[in-house]
Design a protein around this motif. Structure first.
Motif, PDB file in Angstrom:
ATOM      1  N   ASN A  71       0.663  -0.706   0.013  1.00  0.00           N
ATOM      2  CA  ASN A  71      -0.105   0.059  -0.015  1.00  0.00           C
ATOM      3  C   ASN A  71       0.979   1.528   0.293  1.00  0.00           C
ATOM      4  OD1 ASN A  71      -2.349  -1.530   0.268  1.00  0.00           O
ATOM      5  ND2 ASN A  71      -2.510  -1.448   2.083  1.00  0.00           N
ATOM      6  N   THR A 129      -0.019  -5.123  -9.059  1.00  0.00           N
ATOM      7  CA  THR A 129      -0.603  -6.462  -7.589  1.00  0.00           C
ATOM      8  C   THR A 129      -0.910  -7.455  -8.485  1.00  0.00           C
ATOM      9  OG1 THR A 129       0.005  -4.375  -6.548  1.00  0.00           O
ATOM     10  CG2 THR A 129      -0.654  -6.296  -5.945  1.00  0.00           C
ATOM     11  N   TYR A 162       3.555   1.560  -1.595  1.00  0.00           N
ATOM     12  CA  TYR A 162       4.754   1.332  -2.175  1.00  0.00           C
ATOM     13  C   TYR A 162       4.308   1.095  -4.051  1.00  0.00           C
ATOM     14  CZ  TYR A 162       8.708   2.298   0.235  1.00  0.00           C
ATOM     15  OH  TYR A 162       9.871   2.506   1.668  1.00  0.00           O
ATOM     16  N   ARG A 163       2.925   1.581  -4.201  1.00  0.00           N
ATOM     17  CA  ARG A 163       1.897   1.020  -5.533  1.00  0.00           C
ATOM     18  C   ARG A 163       2.633   0.876  -6.104  1.00  0.00           C
ATOM     19  NH1 ARG A 163      -2.920   0.607  -2.788  1.00  0.00           N
ATOM     20  NH2 ARG A 163      -3.343   2.642  -1.409  1.00  0.00           N
ATOM     21  N   LYS A 164       2.566  -0.098  -6.582  1.00  0.00           N
ATOM     22  CA  LYS A 164       3.294  -1.051  -7.922  1.00  0.00           C
ATOM     23  C   LYS A 164       2.062  -1.989  -8.393  1.00  0.00           C
ATOM     24  CE  LYS A 164       6.837   0.532  -6.758  1.00  0.00           C
ATOM     25  NZ  LYS A 164       7.445   1.243  -7.574  1.00  0.00           N
TER      26      LYS A 164
END
Length: 220
Positions: free
Chosen positions: A202, A208, A204-206
């Protein structure tokens, strides 16, 4: 860079680990693979690094069909892939420098190039002053940095990180995430990170990918 087409995996003991996995990861992407224990995360990355072969379908990494590799070809194929484990897997009798250099020695790189590359990656991971230290003299975060340096020393096209922050406190976990992001951006390395740490996901948004009972249930 990574393609899974209608991939199924059934182990010899009868366990069905993956069902009809369809997945495409582009060069330079940073992707999380998450899901509960037993969801198929470990099996998926084992298919990518040729530790396991799929029962049905095909897995292609850097344009190579992993299922068609002979045992003799697998070590050469793995030069395209770096793997970082939760438990570091460092050689305790070797120094930091030697642990990293060893990964290059086994592929036959010349000594001068090994030295140059090892010094370079030690700098990238912030361990330039620790070359003569042994793993037992390092913190957990530093040991993980050595493991990452070893994994990227050969400049792999794909870096698989299997629970790389699992043994670390939140502050050290943030440092490892920052390092993985730097490697992703600096070298254009494709990063596939398996994790249970939803806080990191949450923060480090990547992209998913969520697995449950061997199925991809979300890709966001």
């Amino acid at each position: 860079m990574i393609q899974c087409n209608h991939v199924y995996k059934r182990y010899k003991n009868g366990t069905n680990a993956l069902y009809d996995i369809n997945l495409s990861v582009d060069q330079g992407e940073f992707v999380y693979v998450i899901g509960p224990t037993g969801s198929g995360k470990s099996t998926l990355i084992k298919l990518m690094d040729a530790e396991e072969m799929c029962t049905k379908g095909n897995v292609k990494v850097v344009g190579i069909d992993v299922g068609e590799l002979s045992k003799r070809q697998i070590p050469i194929y793995r030069r395209n892939i770096g793997v970082v484990f939760q438990d570091y897997k460092l050689l305790p009798h070797l120094t930091v420098f030697e642990n990293i250099a060893y990964a290059l020695e086994v592929i036959g790189m010349k000594k001068a190039q090994i030295r140059k590359r090892t010094i370079e990656v030690m700098k990238v991971v912030g361990l330039s002053e620790k070359g003569n230290s042994f793993p037992k003299e390092l913190s957990g975060g530093q040991q993980q940095r050595v493991a990452i340096a070893r994994a990227i020393a050969n400049r792999p096209k794909v870096l698989i990180a299997d629970e790389p922050t699992g043994n670390l406190d939140p502050a050290k976990s943030d440092e490892i995430m920052d390092l993985l992001q730097e490697i992703n951006q600096r070298y254009g390395t494709t990063v596939v990170m398996v994790t249970h740490d939803i806080t990191l996901v949450n923060k480090y948004r990547k992209r998913t990918i969520v697995l449950e009972q061997g199925h991809i249930v979300a890709d966001r």
